[in-house]
Design a protein around this motif. Structure first.
Motif, PDB file in Angstrom:
ATOM      1  N   TYR A   1      68.496  35.320   6.300  1.00  0.00           N
ATOM      2  CA  TYR A   1      69.589  35.364   5.329  1.00  0.00           C
ATOM      3  C   TYR A   1      70.834  35.989   5.951  1.00  0.00           C
ATOM      4  O   TYR A   1      71.947  35.494   5.760  1.00  0.00           O
ATOM      5  CB  TYR A   1      69.158  36.147   4.082  1.00  0.00           C
ATOM      6  CG  TYR A   1      70.212  36.142   3.000  1.00  0.00           C
ATOM      7  CD1 TYR A   1      70.394  35.025   2.191  1.00  0.00           C
ATOM      8  CD2 TYR A   1      71.057  37.238   2.797  1.00  0.00           C
ATOM      9  CE1 TYR A   1      71.371  35.001   1.208  1.00  0.00           C
ATOM     10  CE2 TYR A   1      72.035  37.225   1.822  1.00  0.00           C
ATOM     11  CZ  TYR A   1      72.191  36.092   1.027  1.00  0.00           C
ATOM     12  OH  TYR A   1      73.173  36.070   0.070  1.00  0.00           O
TER      13      TYR A   1
ATOM     14  N   GLN B   1      65.349  32.533   2.527  1.00  0.00           N
ATOM     15  CA  GLN B   1      66.500  31.785   2.018  1.00  0.00           C
ATOM     16  C   GLN B   1      67.241  32.505   0.897  1.00  0.00           C
ATOM     17  O   GLN B   1      68.424  32.234   0.654  1.00  0.00           O
ATOM     18  CB  GLN B   1      66.055  30.400   1.504  1.00  0.00           C
ATOM     19  CG  GLN B   1      65.698  29.409   2.587  1.00  0.00           C
ATOM     20  CD  GLN B   1      64.372  29.728   3.240  1.00  0.00           C
ATOM     21  OE1 GLN B   1      63.447  30.206   2.580  1.00  0.00           O
ATOM     22  NE2 GLN B   1      64.262  29.465   4.529  1.00  0.00           N
ATOM     23  N   LEU B   2      66.557  33.406   0.213  1.00  0.00           N
ATOM     24  CA  LEU B   2      67.150  34.112  -0.926  1.00  0.00           C
ATOM     25  C   LEU B   2      67.175  35.601  -0.621  1.00  0.00           C
ATOM     26  O   LEU B   2      66.180  36.153  -0.144  1.00  0.00           O
ATOM     27  CB  LEU B   2      66.348  33.845  -2.197  1.00  0.00           C
ATOM     28  CG  LEU B   2      66.299  32.383  -2.642  1.00  0.00           C
ATOM     29  CD1 LEU B   2      65.316  32.210  -3.790  1.00  0.00           C
ATOM     30  CD2 LEU B   2      67.686  31.906  -3.052  1.00  0.00           C
TER      31      LEU B   2
ATOM     32  N   LYS C   1      72.418  33.503   8.291  1.00  0.00           N
ATOM     33  CA  LYS C   1      73.108  32.438   7.551  1.00  0.00           C
ATOM     34  C   LYS C   1      74.455  32.922   7.024  1.00  0.00           C
ATOM     35  O   LYS C   1      75.455  32.198   7.099  1.00  0.00           O
ATOM     36  CB  LYS C   1      72.260  31.947   6.384  1.00  0.00           C
ATOM     37  CG  LYS C   1      72.959  30.869   5.544  1.00  0.00           C
ATOM     38  CD  LYS C   1      72.174  30.506   4.311  1.00  0.00           C
ATOM     39  CE  LYS C   1      72.881  29.413   3.508  1.00  0.00           C
ATOM     40  NZ  LYS C   1      74.213  29.833   3.011  1.00  0.00           N
ATOM     41  N   GLN C   2      74.490  34.133   6.494  1.00  0.00           N
ATOM     42  CA  GLN C   2      75.752  34.651   5.968  1.00  0.00           C
ATOM     43  C   GLN C   2      76.779  34.819   7.080  1.00  0.00           C
ATOM     44  O   GLN C   2      77.965  34.513   6.894  1.00  0.00           O
ATOM     45  CB  GLN C   2      75.522  35.977   5.236  1.00  0.00           C
ATOM     46  CG  GLN C   2      74.629  35.873   4.008  1.00  0.00           C
ATOM     47  CD  GLN C   2      75.059  34.796   3.035  1.00  0.00           C
ATOM     48  OE1 GLN C   2      76.215  34.784   2.592  1.00  0.00           O
ATOM     49  NE2 GLN C   2      74.152  33.887   2.699  1.00  0.00           N
TER      50      GLN C   2
ATOM     51  N   ASP D   1      78.075  31.467   7.877  1.00  0.00           N
ATOM     52  CA  ASP D   1      78.963  30.995   6.812  1.00  0.00           C
ATOM     53  C   ASP D   1      80.330  31.666   6.896  1.00  0.00           C
ATOM     54  O   ASP D   1      81.362  31.033   6.665  1.00  0.00           O
ATOM     55  CB  ASP D   1      78.336  31.248   5.440  1.00  0.00           C
ATOM     56  CG  ASP D   1      77.241  30.241   5.099  1.00  0.00           C
ATOM     57  OD1 ASP D   1      77.014  29.312   5.898  1.00  0.00           O
ATOM     58  OD2 ASP D   1      76.606  30.390   4.035  1.00  0.00           O
TER      59      ASP D   1
ATOM     60  N   ARG E   1      83.012  33.724  -4.827  1.00  0.00           N
ATOM     61  CA  ARG E   1      81.984  33.667  -3.786  1.00  0.00           C
ATOM     62  C   ARG E   1      81.804  32.192  -3.472  1.00  0.00           C
ATOM     63  O   ARG E   1      81.319  31.414  -4.295  1.00  0.00           O
ATOM     64  CB  ARG E   1      80.692  34.291  -4.289  1.00  0.00           C
ATOM     65  CG  ARG E   1      79.480  34.147  -3.369  1.00  0.00           C
ATOM     66  CD  ARG E   1      79.496  35.075  -2.190  1.00  0.00           C
ATOM     67  NE  ARG E   1      78.318  34.841  -1.351  1.00  0.00           N
ATOM     68  CZ  ARG E   1      77.219  35.576  -1.364  1.00  0.00           C
ATOM     69  NH1 ARG E   1      77.126  36.613  -2.178  1.00  0.00           N
ATOM     70  NH2 ARG E   1      76.214  35.287  -0.563  1.00  0.00           N
TER      71      ARG E   1
ATOM     72  N   ASN F   1      80.054  30.533  -1.132  1.00  0.00           N
ATOM     73  CA  ASN F   1      78.796  29.930  -0.672  1.00  0.00           C
ATOM     74  C   ASN F   1      77.673  30.398  -1.598  1.00  0.00           C
ATOM     75  O   ASN F   1      77.822  31.359  -2.344  1.00  0.00           O
ATOM     76  CB  ASN F   1      78.494  30.294   0.792  1.00  0.00           C
ATOM     77  CG  ASN F   1      78.069  31.746   0.961  1.00  0.00           C
ATOM     78  OD1 ASN F   1      78.391  32.597   0.135  1.00  0.00           O
ATOM     79  ND2 ASN F   1      77.377  32.037   2.043  1.00  0.00           N
ATOM     80  N   ASP F   2      76.564  29.702  -1.555  1.00  0.00           N
ATOM     81  CA  ASP F   2      75.393  30.047  -2.376  1.00  0.00           C
ATOM     82  C   ASP F   2      75.736  30.135  -3.865  1.00  0.00           C
ATOM     83  O   ASP F   2      75.162  30.931  -4.606  1.00  0.00           O
ATOM     84  CB  ASP F   2      74.789  31.383  -1.926  1.00  0.00           C
ATOM     85  CG  ASP F   2      74.424  31.385  -0.455  1.00  0.00           C
ATOM     86  OD1 ASP F   2      74.115  30.305   0.066  1.00  0.00           O
ATOM     87  OD2 ASP F   2      74.463  32.458   0.167  1.00  0.00           O
ATOM     88  N   ASN F   3      76.663  29.316  -4.313  1.00  0.00           N
ATOM     89  CA  ASN F   3      77.216  29.487  -5.658  1.00  0.00           C
ATOM     90  C   ASN F   3      76.601  28.561  -6.705  1.00  0.00           C
ATOM     91  O   ASN F   3      76.786  28.781  -7.896  1.00  0.00           O
ATOM     92  CB  ASN F   3      78.735  29.265  -5.613  1.00  0.00           C
ATOM     93  CG  ASN F   3      79.442  29.874  -6.813  1.00  0.00           C
ATOM     94  OD1 ASN F   3      78.980  30.852  -7.376  1.00  0.00           O
ATOM     95  ND2 ASN F   3      80.539  29.283  -7.200  1.00  0.00           N
TER      96      ASN F   3
ATOM     97  N   ARG G   1      82.006  31.032   3.563  1.00  0.00           N
ATOM     98  CA  ARG G   1      82.106  32.248   2.746  1.00  0.00           C
ATOM     99  C   ARG G   1      83.371  32.974   3.171  1.00  0.00           C
ATOM    100  O   ARG G   1      83.587  33.221   4.364  1.00  0.00           O
ATOM    101  CB  ARG G   1      80.875  33.134   2.927  1.00  0.00           C
ATOM    102  CG  ARG G   1      80.904  34.388   2.046  1.00  0.00           C
ATOM    103  CD  ARG G   1      79.598  35.164   2.114  1.00  0.00           C
ATOM    104  NE  ARG G   1      79.691  36.389   1.330  1.00  0.00           N
ATOM    105  CZ  ARG G   1      78.719  37.293   1.215  1.00  0.00           C
ATOM    106  NH1 ARG G   1      77.567  37.093   1.843  1.00  0.00           N
ATOM    107  NH2 ARG G   1      78.890  38.375   0.477  1.00  0.00           N
TER     108      ARG G   1
END
Length: 205
Positions: free
Chosen positions: A66, A151-152, A69-70, A73, A175, A177-179, A79
């Motif tokens: 995670y 992933q979370l 990934k951030q 992003d 936010r 991404n992941d929205n 992001r």
């Protein structure tokens, strides 16, 4: 509402095998990760992943996938953050994974509830949601203990102010991404519920 709950629960169940394998770390250069942390990350996130202020997220114990990934992003602009743009500049994908492993290995501690009644409201929302407003239980994706998956994000022990700010960002679609799922949840939470959930999450370990 039931359909949403079943979909979220199914997603979480599908990710359980991945979460169980979280300790199977890839071969990474932790010395290089520590060098990057001490050169860039520690001022805000601390050398041990404990943020210097309530505005920044706790990275200690967070899933390395995670985190990686951030970082990717942020680097790709998926992001948005004026601060993080310069922090991720030039990082390779291998370094991002190494940073993730570095922080995931750091120990975490639960924080005591400063308001037990408010935390009790948060516990209810976290585990049961709010069927009257259509808010799904946080645990349906992030797990009963808030440990998340690769992933979370792990929520357990996250600072309350940071959680509040992210829920507000999801609500306003700031936010970027992941929205997809989180906007539908955050937009239905009341201010009381946001503060209660954020407080309860901060007490988990």
């Amino acid at each position: 509402m039931k359909g949403i709950k079943f979909k979220l629960a199914g997603l979480a169940m599908a990710m359980l095998p991945l979460a169980a394998a979280a300790e199977d770390y890839p071969d990474v250069d932790l010395a290089r990760a520590e060098e990057i942390v001490m050169g860039r990350c520690f001022l805000c996130h601390g050398a041990e992943g404990e943020s210097s202020t309530a505005l920044y997220p706790r990275l200690a114990g967070q899933h390395y996938q995670y985190i990686a990934k951030q970082l990717a992003d942020f680097q790709a602009g998926r992001r948005k953050s004026d601060t993080m743009v310069s922090m991720v500049e030039g990082l390779t994908s291998e370094e991002m994974v190494a940073l993730g492993v570095f922080f995931e290995k750091k120990p975490t501690e639960a924080r005591p509830a400063t308001d037990k009644q408010l935390a009790a409201v948060g516990e209810f929302i976290f585990h049961r949601g709010n069927e009257y407003s259509g808010v799904a239980a946080c645990a349906s994706c992030h797990g009963d203990r808030g440990l998340g998956s690769p992933q979370l994000p792990r929520l357990a022990g996250q600072g309350r102010k940071y959680t509040e700010s992210q829920l507000a960002s999801f609500n306003k679609r700031e936010r970027t991404n992941d929205n997809a799922v989180m906007h539908s949840i955050a937009s239905k939470l009341t201010e009381l519920e946001i503060k209660a959930v954020a407080l309860y999450i901060s007490t988990l370990d």
